[in-house]
Design an enzyme around this catalytic site. Structure first.
Site, PDB file in Angstrom:
ATOM      1  N   TRP A  46     -15.415 -74.150  23.471  1.00  0.00           N
ATOM      2  CA  TRP A  46     -16.784 -74.619  23.627  1.00  0.00           C
ATOM      3  C   TRP A  46     -17.058 -75.905  22.845  1.00  0.00           C
ATOM      4  O   TRP A  46     -17.723 -76.823  23.339  1.00  0.00           O
ATOM      5  CB  TRP A  46     -17.786 -73.538  23.225  1.00  0.00           C
ATOM      6  CG  TRP A  46     -19.188 -74.015  23.472  1.00  0.00           C
ATOM      7  CD1 TRP A  46     -20.121 -74.344  22.546  1.00  0.00           C
ATOM      8  CD2 TRP A  46     -19.796 -74.262  24.750  1.00  0.00           C
ATOM      9  NE1 TRP A  46     -21.279 -74.784  23.155  1.00  0.00           N
ATOM     10  CE2 TRP A  46     -21.103 -74.738  24.514  1.00  0.00           C
ATOM     11  CE3 TRP A  46     -19.356 -74.135  26.080  1.00  0.00           C
ATOM     12  CZ2 TRP A  46     -21.981 -75.082  25.547  1.00  0.00           C
ATOM     13  CZ3 TRP A  46     -20.232 -74.475  27.106  1.00  0.00           C
ATOM     14  CH2 TRP A  46     -21.519 -74.937  26.838  1.00  0.00           C
TER      15      TRP A  46
ATOM     16  N   ALA B  42      -6.261 -84.755  14.881  1.00  0.00           N
ATOM     17  CA  ALA B  42      -6.970 -86.020  15.109  1.00  0.00           C
ATOM     18  C   ALA B  42      -8.443 -85.839  14.754  1.00  0.00           C
ATOM     19  O   ALA B  42      -8.964 -84.719  14.867  1.00  0.00           O
ATOM     20  CB  ALA B  42      -6.847 -86.413  16.588  1.00  0.00           C
TER      21      ALA B  42
ATOM     22  N   GLY C 218     -10.535 -66.030  26.472  1.00  0.00           N
ATOM     23  CA  GLY C 218     -11.939 -65.933  26.069  1.00  0.00           C
ATOM     24  C   GLY C 218     -12.859 -66.643  27.051  1.00  0.00           C
ATOM     25  O   GLY C 218     -12.733 -66.486  28.272  1.00  0.00           O
ATOM     26  N   ASP C 219     -13.759 -67.455  26.493  1.00  0.00           N
ATOM     27  CA  ASP C 219     -14.756 -68.149  27.314  1.00  0.00           C
ATOM     28  C   ASP C 219     -14.184 -69.371  28.034  1.00  0.00           C
ATOM     29  O   ASP C 219     -14.902 -70.033  28.787  1.00  0.00           O
ATOM     30  CB  ASP C 219     -15.904 -68.614  26.396  1.00  0.00           C
ATOM     31  CG  ASP C 219     -15.413 -69.532  25.287  1.00  0.00           C
ATOM     32  OD1 ASP C 219     -14.237 -69.420  24.897  1.00  0.00           O
ATOM     33  OD2 ASP C 219     -16.206 -70.372  24.817  1.00  0.00           O
TER      34      ASP C 219
ATOM     35  N   HIS D 204     -15.315 -70.861  14.304  1.00  0.00           N
ATOM     36  CA  HIS D 204     -16.497 -70.002  14.210  1.00  0.00           C
ATOM     37  C   HIS D 204     -17.276 -70.260  12.933  1.00  0.00           C
ATOM     38  O   HIS D 204     -18.497 -70.397  12.961  1.00  0.00           O
ATOM     39  CB  HIS D 204     -16.074 -68.526  14.277  1.00  0.00           C
ATOM     40  CG  HIS D 204     -15.977 -68.021  15.675  1.00  0.00           C
ATOM     41  ND1 HIS D 204     -16.907 -67.192  16.248  1.00  0.00           N
ATOM     42  CD2 HIS D 204     -15.054 -68.252  16.633  1.00  0.00           C
ATOM     43  CE1 HIS D 204     -16.566 -66.939  17.492  1.00  0.00           C
ATOM     44  NE2 HIS D 204     -15.437 -67.563  17.755  1.00  0.00           N
TER      45      HIS D 204
ATOM     46  N   ASP E 256     -22.507 -64.598  12.465  1.00  0.00           N
ATOM     47  CA  ASP E 256     -21.822 -64.894  13.713  1.00  0.00           C
ATOM     48  C   ASP E 256     -22.164 -63.745  14.664  1.00  0.00           C
ATOM     49  O   ASP E 256     -22.181 -62.572  14.261  1.00  0.00           O
ATOM     50  CB  ASP E 256     -20.305 -64.927  13.451  1.00  0.00           C
ATOM     51  CG  ASP E 256     -19.538 -65.459  14.666  1.00  0.00           C
ATOM     52  OD1 ASP E 256     -19.630 -64.842  15.737  1.00  0.00           O
ATOM     53  OD2 ASP E 256     -18.860 -66.481  14.545  1.00  0.00           O
TER      54      ASP E 256
HETATM   55  C1  U2F Z   1     -12.375 -71.040  19.678  1.00  0.00           C
HETATM   56  O1  U2F Z   1     -12.140 -72.404  19.855  1.00  0.00           O
HETATM   57  P1  U2F Z   1     -11.145 -73.452  19.230  1.00  0.00           P
HETATM   58  O2  U2F Z   1     -11.376 -73.578  17.792  1.00  0.00           O
HETATM   59  O3  U2F Z   1      -9.745 -73.240  19.619  1.00  0.00           O
HETATM   60  O4  U2F Z   1     -11.602 -74.787  20.041  1.00  0.00           O
HETATM   61  P2  U2F Z   1     -12.955 -75.547  20.103  1.00  0.00           P
HETATM   62  O5  U2F Z   1     -14.146 -74.679  20.233  1.00  0.00           O
HETATM   63  O6  U2F Z   1     -12.779 -76.559  21.158  1.00  0.00           O
HETATM   64  O7  U2F Z   1     -13.052 -76.262  18.688  1.00  0.00           O
HETATM   65  C2  U2F Z   1     -12.026 -77.034  18.186  1.00  0.00           C
HETATM   66  C3  U2F Z   1     -12.640 -77.932  17.111  1.00  0.00           C
HETATM   67  O8  U2F Z   1     -11.587 -78.521  16.364  1.00  0.00           O
HETATM   68  C4  U2F Z   1     -11.733 -79.926  16.344  1.00  0.00           C
HETATM   69  C5  U2F Z   1     -12.587 -80.269  17.563  1.00  0.00           C
HETATM   70  C6  U2F Z   1     -13.488 -79.051  17.698  1.00  0.00           C
HETATM   71  O9  U2F Z   1     -14.668 -79.220  16.945  1.00  0.00           O
HETATM   72  O10 U2F Z   1     -13.285 -81.473  17.359  1.00  0.00           O
HETATM   73  N1  U2F Z   1     -10.403 -80.574  16.413  1.00  0.00           N
HETATM   74  C7  U2F Z   1     -10.200 -81.722  15.718  1.00  0.00           C
HETATM   75  O11 U2F Z   1     -11.113 -82.240  15.067  1.00  0.00           O
HETATM   76  N2  U2F Z   1      -8.956 -82.296  15.772  1.00  0.00           N
HETATM   77  C8  U2F Z   1      -7.935 -81.782  16.471  1.00  0.00           C
HETATM   78  O12 U2F Z   1      -6.849 -82.378  16.448  1.00  0.00           O
HETATM   79  C9  U2F Z   1      -8.153 -80.585  17.203  1.00  0.00           C
HETATM   80  C10 U2F Z   1      -9.407 -80.020  17.163  1.00  0.00           C
HETATM   81  C11 U2F Z   1     -12.054 -70.350  20.991  1.00  0.00           C
HETATM   82  F1  U2F Z   1     -10.721 -70.511  21.254  1.00  0.00           F
HETATM   83  C12 U2F Z   1     -12.905 -70.963  22.098  1.00  0.00           C
HETATM   84  O13 U2F Z   1     -12.606 -70.343  23.306  1.00  0.00           O
HETATM   85  C13 U2F Z   1     -14.386 -70.832  21.744  1.00  0.00           C
HETATM   86  O14 U2F Z   1     -15.162 -71.485  22.713  1.00  0.00           O
HETATM   87  C14 U2F Z   1     -14.635 -71.453  20.361  1.00  0.00           C
HETATM   88  C15 U2F Z   1     -16.072 -71.312  19.887  1.00  0.00           C
HETATM   89  O15 U2F Z   1     -16.438 -69.981  19.813  1.00  0.00           O
HETATM   90  O16 U2F Z   1     -13.779 -70.873  19.378  1.00  0.00           O
END
Ligand code: U2F
Length: 457
Positions: free
Chosen positions: A356, A336, A376-377, A18, A111
């Site tokens: 997302w 990664a 969530g979404d 976020h 946010d």
């Molecule tokens: C919450 O999401 P998360 O943070 O669990 O997951 P993402 O929205 O997919 O974002 C993960 C980010 O972490 C990065 C990846 C994404 O930018 O590139 N990443 C990485 O660089 N290397 C790794 O090994 C693992 C991840 C929530 F759970 C979701 O439901 C929401 O959609 C989101 C946005 O509000 O927040």
């Protein structure tokens, strides 16, 4: 731009992915308003991670820690503790920052979860409140329909008294493929006053009062939903995918931290190798132990190269001997560089929770998805992936089993359906790239946001 110096209060939500997109928006606004200053209110842990070794927006952003809701010295255990400390923790930190600088904030950028942004803006003479929704138009739209979805669920009990969750949301613009049961849990929560659902419900009630809601998406991705949103909110600015807009705006590529050598490993795959599978479940999730085993068994059976971002507490649930047996074609790392991994030509499928950012990154680099949503979404995003955009598949039955995972891998990597999914995702990638071009929809929306703020800054 911006003749006088404006001081913007930025209110971040410290969990999951976020705060990072909000800081990215601050950096983009700072480039448009070089004389503006930004105070970034967030919890200590999140601020430490975000600002470590960085000086965002050339020193125009100052980080302020807000109280976590815990007794001094104790670690934060749940999000609920933090949410229960809101809005008082932000209000206190903001008052201290205003006393320190001797000026009142002239704009609130928050946010979207932080529903009280509009109240704080109103208390300062009606300065603007801009909210960033860090997920897609489809999920914020779902939240704005909370009362409707709840009444629909309540009006359709089945014989055993349970609500019919398979009913499709045909009357909500752009949502006809979604069923009630795929709505975020907070919408259907028993108690809308509980901390997390309460925060989200308040957000849905208050967002129409925001001067603008900014989305990290692009118009062509969710046109019907977005048009409907535009009719419900004062202004909607769809400025994503932010990673592509930033890449287009920054001639110098960012320094990539690849501590576990994922990119050299992908480079080392023989040219004739089948496409690699990348697996990751976002910033905080680890699938339950039985699903880790099922995933591992499917990967071992498929024998396609795989790169798996899995935390050590997940690695310990892998089947005995798995690492040794798959060492020729598999690599497991705790983290990664996902954006670079997804943009690598050797990657052919992304097994994901459908957060997302992950979804948008897969679209931005044209990689098909295999979705296992958790909360969530993520259900909504997965449904759009499978049934609206047709760029991937959901794992049948809702959780990883060896057979269903193998089936999904075969569909995406080795079937005619897979070819069609790939064509669709490459087409969407093209549209995402168009959106961030100088005349693209996201660039124009960002310029309109700047224009709106220009009236205040
Ligand atoms: C919450 O999401 P998360 O943070 O669990 O997951 P993402 O929205 O997919 O974002 C993960 C980010 O972490 C990065 C990846 C994404 O930018 O590139 N990443 C990485 O660089 N290397 C790794 O090994 C693992 C991840 C929530 F759970 C979701 O439901 C929401 O959609 C989101 C946005 O509000 O927040």
């Amino acid at each position: 731009m911006g003749s006088s110096e404006c001081h913007v209060a930025v209110l971040a939500f410290p969990f999951a992915t976020h705060a990072a997109p909000l800081l990215s928006l601050v950096e983009q606004l700072s480039a448009a308003f070089p004389s503006a200053r930004f105070s970034f209110f967030n919890n200590h842990d999140s601020n430490s991670g975000l600002f470590r070794g960085r000086n965002p927006a050339a020193g125009k952003v100052k980080a302020y820690d807000v109280w976590d809701g815990t007794v001094a010295g104790e670690a934060l255990v749940t999000h609920e503790e933090f949410i229960m400390a809101m809005p008082g923790n932000y209000v206190k930190a903001i008052a201290e920052a205003e006393a320190e600088t001797g000026t009142k904030f002239g704009c609130f950028l928050t946010d979207a979860f932080l529903w009280f942004g509009g109240d704080l803006a109103a208390e300062r003479g009606g300065v603007p409140w801009i909210a960033l929704w860090t997920a897609g138009a489809c999920s914020i739209s779902a939240h704005l329909y909370t009362d409707f979805v709840r009444s629909l669920a309540a009006a359709t009990p089945t014989a055993n008294g349970k609500h019919r969750l398979d009913q499709k949301l045909k009357v909500i613009p752009g949502m006809s493929e979604l069923s009630i049961g795929e709505m975020p849990g907070e919408i259907l929560a028993k108690d809308l006053q509980a901390p997390f659902p309460g925060m989200i419900y308040n957000m849905a009630l208050k967002l129409p009062g925001a001067n603008a809601v900014v989305l990290n998406s692009f118009q062509n991705l969710e046109p019907t939903v977005t048009d409907d949103l535009r009719s419900k909110l004062q202004k909607v600015f769809n400025i994503g995918p932010m990673i592509l807009r930033q890449a287009a705006a920054t001639p110098k590529p960012p320094i990539i931290s690849d501590d576990h050598n994922c990119l050299p490993w992908l480079d080392s795959l023989p040219p004739a190798s089948p496409p690699a599978v990348y697996l990751s479940f976002g910033s905080g999730l680890t699938p339950p132990p039985d699903e880790i085993v099922a995933l591992a068994e499917a990967l071992e059976a498929k024998r396609a190269p795989f790169l798996w971002s899995l935390k050590p507490h997940g690695v310990k649930h892998l089947p005995e001997g798995f690492l040794e047996r798959t060492k020729e074609f598999g690599k497991i790392v705790p983290w990664a560089p996902q954006v670079q991994v997804l943009s690598h030509p050797g990657v052919g499928a992304f097994v994901t929770h459908c957060g997302w950012n992950s979804t948008l990154e897969a679209i931005s680099f044209g990689v098909c998805l295999i979705c296992r949503p958790f909360y969530g979404d993520q259900q909504i995003n997965s449904r759009f992936v499978e049934s609206v955009w047709e760029i991937g598949v959901k794992v049948e039955g809702g959780k990883f089993t060896k057979d269903e995972t193998l089936k999904a891998l075969n569909v995406v990597l080795d079937s005619d359906r897979g070819k069609l999914l790939k064509e669709n995702v490459v087409k969407l990638k093209g549209e995402a790239m168009e959106a961030v071009k100088p005349n693209g929809s996201s660039t124009k929306d960002f310029q309109e946001l700047v224009h709106l703020l220009n009236g205040y800054f």
